[in-house]
Design an enzyme around this catalytic site. Structure first.
Site: not given
Ligand code: GAR
Length: 204
Positions: A109, A174
């Protein structure tokens, strides 16, 4: 010790790319066995293809949440998955799914939980005027963005930040944090004690 991972995604899948790169570089004691998505055009499916990982779009229309999650379980079990890793999965998992993989589902998150749960964590952080936010990898329980915390990486907020510039800085954090947290989680023999994850090998 090598853990079999199943990824579930709704979106771009950039975190998946970094997890797979870490795996292929021998930096992760894990193997991604299958990638599942609830969107036919999810970037995660393309990335899985690029890395020759079995992948599948599972159509959500026409299934209840429980029925849909049962299909996910069938595919994950069929691939021998021990640890489920969510990367931008936007559907709420059913209690049955969470029970099936109790303490074996990780989510990322883009905030330092318990702050800024839910949608648009970047906008929420800017609106509150915090000077630090970050990213959290946590075990999934039956509540959204809520389970015990495995790993957090703080990220500074600059006065000049827009939602987009802050989002980009958090997402860069991340990409390093998720592979690291997965490695810690697999090697650390974690136990959940109350709200906390305690690692038998003393990892922090
Ligand atoms: C990420 O930034 C993650 O933290 C967020 O979705 C994105 C996915 O990126 N998740 C949430 O907000 C969950 N509550 P990605 O598809 O490029 O890995």
């Amino acid at each position: 010790m090598t853990a079999s991972i199943g990824i579930i995604s709704s979106g771009r899948g950039e975190n998946l790319r970094y997890i797979l790169q870490a795996e292929r570089a021998g930096q992760l004691p894990a193997r991604v066995k299958i990638v599942l998505a609830d969107q036919p055009d999810a970037g995660a499916l393309r990335i899985a293809e690029e890395f020759c990982v079995p992948h599948m779009f599972i159509e959500p229309a026409g299934s209840s949440r429980e029925e849909y999650d049962q299909k996910l379980i069938e595919h994950l079990e069929g691939a021998g998955v021990e640890l489920v890793v969510l990367t931008g999965y936007m559907r709420i998992l059913s209690p049955g799914f969470v029970r099936h993989y109790k303490n074996r589902i990780l989510n990322i998150h883009p905030a330092l939980l318990p702050s800024f749960r839910g949608l648009d964590a970047f906008g929420q952080a800017l609106e509150h005027g915090v000077t630090w936010t970050g990213t959290t990898i946590h075990i999934v329980d039956e509540d959204v963005d809520h389970g015990p915390i495995v790993y957090q990486q703080p990220v500074p907020v600059k006065r000049s930040d827009t939602r987009e510039s802050l989002k980009a800085r958090i997402q860069r954090a991340e990409y390093r944090a998720y592979p690291r947290a997965i490695k810690m989680f697999i090697e650390g023999r974690p136990k959940v004690v109350g709200r906390k994850v305690v690692f038998e090998n003393g990892a922090k």
